[in-house]
Design an enzyme around this catalytic site. Sequence first.
Site, PDB file in Angstrom:
ATOM      1  CG  ASN A 181      -0.226  -0.140   2.511  1.00 27.65           C
ATOM      2  OD1 ASN A 181       0.546   0.734   2.896  1.00 27.65           O
ATOM      3  ND2 ASN A 181      -0.457  -1.255   3.200  1.00 27.65           N
TER       4      ASN A 181
ATOM      5  CG  ASP B 268      -6.963  -5.502   5.808  1.00 23.95           C
ATOM      6  OD1 ASP B 268      -6.570  -5.399   6.974  1.00 23.95           O
ATOM      7  OD2 ASP B 268      -7.512  -4.562   5.187  1.00 23.95           O
TER       8      ASP B 268
ATOM      9  CE  LYS C 256       9.395 -11.641 -14.307  1.00 22.52           C
ATOM     10  NZ  LYS C 256      10.213 -10.893 -15.290  1.00 22.52           N
TER      11      LYS C 256
ATOM     12  CG  PHE D 134      -3.114   5.830  13.468  1.00 19.16           C
ATOM     13  CD1 PHE D 134      -2.988   7.026  12.789  1.00 19.16           C
ATOM     14  CD2 PHE D 134      -2.548   5.728  14.731  1.00 19.16           C
ATOM     15  CE1 PHE D 134      -2.299   8.097  13.336  1.00 19.16           C
ATOM     16  CE2 PHE D 134      -1.858   6.790  15.298  1.00 19.16           C
ATOM     17  CZ  PHE D 134      -1.733   7.981  14.594  1.00 19.16           C
TER      18      PHE D 134
END
Length: 398
Positions: free
Chosen positions: A209, A278, A288, A322
Amino acid sequence: MKGKRIVVGVTGGIAVFKVAGLVSQLTQRGADVRVIMTESATRFVTPLTFQTLSRNPVMVDTFEEKDPSVVSHIDLADHADLFVIAPATANFLGKLAHGLADDMLSTTLLATKAPVLIAPAMNVNMLNHPAVQNNIRQLTEWGYRFIEPASGQLACGYIGKGRMEEPEQILVAVEEMLGESLPDFSGKRVLVTAGPTREFLDPIRYLSNRSTGKMGYAIAEAMSQAGAETVLVSGPVNREKPPGVRVVNVNTAEEMFHAVMQEMDTAHVIIQTAAVADYTPVDVSDQKIKKKGDRLSLELKKTTDIAVEVGKRKNGHFLVGFAAETDQLSENAQSKLHRKGLDLIVANDVSLQGAGFEGDTNIVTIYDADGEVLQLPKMSKREVAKQLVGLIGERFNG
């Protein structure tokens, strides 16, 4: 600012002339301004200029003791509320970072326990030299505060970063530092989490994120300044270690969970600002993943909710969480507070300009079990951190 003793250290750069305005403004606001000049600074502006503007004698020579009842550099060091070094040359930063004391200014700085604000000014190539950057990092680690030089036309003809910040901006930083009043967390241990986590798909790719860790790092720094023994569990971010803070670096949500579990038992306060993933991939390829077909389906599983697990193990801890939201701020934040056993939750609407990820400012509302406690307008994340630490101090100390 009225009645505060501010020592202004002036070193030898062309920006000396701008400091005359700073000294004048500090004096007009009621500060007791004492100026120390290096010998090279007097080549640009005479001591008489600063004596006139500050209405106090100017110190240059360590051995010029005008008052026999005190040792001048110790007296200045002991009674200063704040030191401002402007302009700070590359040479002086090097001296200070290596503990040299060969003139009045460097000697006084080694003897003081007052906070120090440094306003560098130099050629852009000098500023970017590894030695200068190392010196800045060292001084920052010791707790010295810097006001970043501005970019623009330099006296040497170059265009780039290196101009001393304008006196008005330095004045704002001075007022902010003098206004700081943090609670005393001496003898207390504080655990802070910050930054994102990375959930790997293969050795190259991961889910993550936009968190930069700025908020958590600012809180850790403020807690350290308040005297707490501070541990920062940090996801992968490109940030300097806050002064006096022990950092535990992690990558994944699972690693952050184990680090928090290991550190929480001895903590008195736990502040969880990290943006923990999450979900994480069910299968992680050890090679890969090759491109094939027009679509790729990923199966994800829930990660451990660290805040919930910390809440279950709450044993006298003061817990702060938070909540980054895009809608129903109050409802979502208070739901998380109750569900996770938090004492306070800091919520922000990341869709608002100035309140999202990656910026230097935030807009937050703080809740406890009874509802809204404090709503803060847009301000720097460092200032939000100080406000939060102050509120935690009030609650934690009863």
